[in-house]
Design an enzyme around this catalytic site. Structure first.
Site, mmCIF file in Angstrom:
data_model
loop_
_atom_site.group_PDB
_atom_site.id
_atom_site.type_symbol
_atom_site.label_atom_id
_atom_site.label_comp_id
_atom_site.label_asym_id
_atom_site.label_seq_id
_atom_site.Cartn_x
_atom_site.Cartn_y
_atom_site.Cartn_z
ATOM 1 N N GLY A 92 0.788 -1.221 0.000
ATOM 2 C CA GLY A 92 0.000 0.000 0.000
ATOM 3 C C GLY A 92 0.817 1.266 0.000
ATOM 4 N N GLU B 285 4.611 -6.391 0.814
ATOM 5 C CA GLU B 285 3.913 -6.692 -0.440
ATOM 6 C C GLU B 285 3.664 -5.442 -1.283
ATOM 7 O OE1 GLU B 285 0.347 -8.655 0.777
ATOM 8 O OE2 GLU B 285 1.374 -10.407 1.573
ATOM 9 N N GLY C 58 3.145 -3.264 -4.584
ATOM 10 C CA GLY C 58 2.681 -3.505 -5.951
ATOM 11 C C GLY C 58 2.641 -2.195 -6.710
ATOM 12 N N ARG D 272 -9.859 4.580 -12.363
ATOM 13 C CA ARG D 272 -9.549 5.058 -11.017
ATOM 14 C C ARG D 272 -10.079 6.464 -10.747
ATOM 15 N NH1 ARG D 272 -5.168 6.132 -9.311
ATOM 16 N NH2 ARG D 272 -5.435 5.473 -7.147
ATOM 17 N N CYS E 260 -20.102 6.431 -23.206
ATOM 18 C CA CYS E 260 -21.416 7.057 -23.076
ATOM 19 C C CYS E 260 -21.746 7.330 -21.613
ATOM 20 C CB CYS E 260 -22.489 6.173 -23.712
ATOM 21 S SG CYS E 260 -22.274 5.973 -25.485
ATOM 22 N N TYR F 216 -3.324 -0.816 -11.580
ATOM 23 C CA TYR F 216 -4.790 -0.796 -11.648
ATOM 24 C C TYR F 216 -5.327 -0.082 -12.885
ATOM 25 C CZ TYR F 216 -3.693 -2.129 -6.941
ATOM 26 O OH TYR F 216 -3.134 -2.782 -5.855
#
Length: 441
Positions: free
Chosen positions: A252, A294, A296, A338, A369, A399
């Site tokens: 994170g 961890e 990412g 996002r 649309c 992401y």
């Protein structure tokens, strides 16, 4: 301030990434495209592993770093991450299959998920995954059952909801009580899970896991979560005589999406956390645990730039006076949701040419649309930006492709790797034929 552009991005007459002009990439691979700066990715992976190892050696603590593949999973990226010393964290059958296709050994893979299927567990156990992170009390028996069927002992960790949560949005803060992940420390569920696992012969308890959120810019939340896990570890030791081997503090770590963001030095942050855990453990009189992390987003996010082709450009008068230039591109919320999902902020630049025109308030929008189909709410772009120009949006590696969709039957963009040999697609661009091939009529 931290630059949002990948480390090999540079401007000559146009933007280049790893010395390749973006006009060449757009002509060869089309737009939109995610452009991955491979040397940047590999350097970030190498730096974080080295920082953790140096700090661990200094304090007598074993360390490991897992690439959180949910940020972006592809065979090439997982191969590069593993080659630079990372293990791989997966959270689905597809992510696990991708890691195995990338020839990451099972022992270097960790399996997450709040609702693991039998198929996921069976594939993990057949391939000897290094750990399965238990996320609920009911999952204890499920994992034990699948381990019995496979004739193996499953290595597991307990995901602890510490009550410490951090991050940029409610949806990505993952350690408060009222959410789907983990076992509560406050309610006693985490301690109950530890007791049950220790009494289950098909399971081997490695340690405790915590993940407090995403896009975290300061270390205090990690420190408090670590203290909570160490207190639980001491409680387990006092009651059972078992001193758990490992703590995982999750990931994170935040990144700079714009020049206004003050992103942390992730290798330094991890090194500091190793030192903190060593100090707190010494206060208990117990041997310090091994530590794992961890990351990412912080590894892959800044290494990818999305290239778009500009289409319609039109000025729109604002209610309070003045104008905003609406710049439409050939992608949108299908390749980067996002902004819509989290209110995320990005920057952008005219990438295919230099311009001396005055910058004007602009909004980059997609072609879907939806009136909310916004890539960047507010950004200053040259007043002469026009149809056919290339627009570059940095920090889209995490992401972007992972959350991409086929909304409005839009094919998902390809991922182009630069900086390691000839530019090439490592994830092929989808075609209309791909979409229609799934439709059985």
């Amino acid at each position: 301030m931290t630059s949002p552009w990948s480390r090999s991005a540079a401007w000559t007459d146009e933007l280049t990434i790893a010395d390749v002009p973006v006009s060449v990439l757009a002509e060869r691979f089309g737009t939109p495209s995610y452009v991955l700066d491979v040397p940047d990715l590999r350097t970030r992976c190498r730096d974080v592993v080295a920082a953790a190892a140096r700090a661990g050696e200094e304090h007598g603590i074993a360390t490991s770093v897992y690439y959180a593949s949910k940020a972006f999973s592809s065979v090439a990226v997982l191969r590069w991450a593993y080659a630079e010393g990372l293990r791989v964290d997966v959270a689905s059958l597809g992510e696990l299959a991708t890691a195995l296709r990338a020839e990451v050994p099972g022992a270097a893979i960790g399996l997450h998920g709040n609702n693991k299927s039998e198929a996921e567990l069976d594939l993990a156990l057949r391939n000897g995954v290094g750990r399965i992170v238990i996320d609920s009390l009911s999952e204890i028996e499920l994992v034990a059952e699948r381990a019995r069927a496979a004739g193996v002992t499953a290595p597991v960790m307990v995901r602890v909801t510490t009550g410490v949560h951090a991050g940029g949005h409610e949806y990505i803060a993952t350690a408060h009580e009222d959410q789907k992940f983990g076992l509560s420390l406050a309610s006693g569920a985490a301690l109950e899970a530890v007791a049950r696992i220790l009494a289950t012969p098909e399971l081997r308890l490695l340690g405790l896991h915590s993940h407090i959120g995403s896009q975290i810019m300061v270390p205090e939340g990690f420190v408090e979560a670590a203290r909570s896990l160490l207190r639980l570890r001491s409680e387990v030791f006092a009651s059972t005589g078992v001193l758990l081997e490992e703590l995982d503090l999750g990931g994170g770590f935040g990144v700079a999406y714009t020049a206004d963001d003050d992103a942390p030095d992730v290798p330094a942050l991890i090194a500091g956390l190793v030192g903190t855990v060593a100090q707190v453990a010494s206060e208990t009189g117990e041997a310090a645990p091994a530590l794992s992390f961890e990351p990412g987003r912080s590894l892959v996010g800044p290494t990818v730039t999305t290239l778009y082709r500009v289409g319609t450009v039109k000025p729109v008068r604002l209610d309070g006076g003045g104008e905003r230039l609406y710049v439409s591109v050939d992608g949108g919320m299908s390749d980067n949701i996002r902004t819509v999902l989290y209110g995320a902020t990005y920057t952008a630049a005219l990438a295919s040419r230099r311009s001396e025109a005055q910058p004007v308030l602009s909004r980059v929008v997609g072609k879907h649309c939806e009136s909310g189909d916004i890539v960047i709410r507010d950004v200053m772009l040259p007043a002469d930006i026009r149809r056919g120009d290339l627009l570059a949006v940095p920090v889209t590696g995490a992401y972007g492709r992972s959350l991409a969709s086929n909304y409005n039957q839009m094919p998902r963009p390809g991922v182009v790797a630069v900086g390691e040999g000839d530019p090439r697609e490592i994830v092929r661009r989808e075609s209309i034929e791909d979409l229609l091939a799934l439709d059985l009529g």
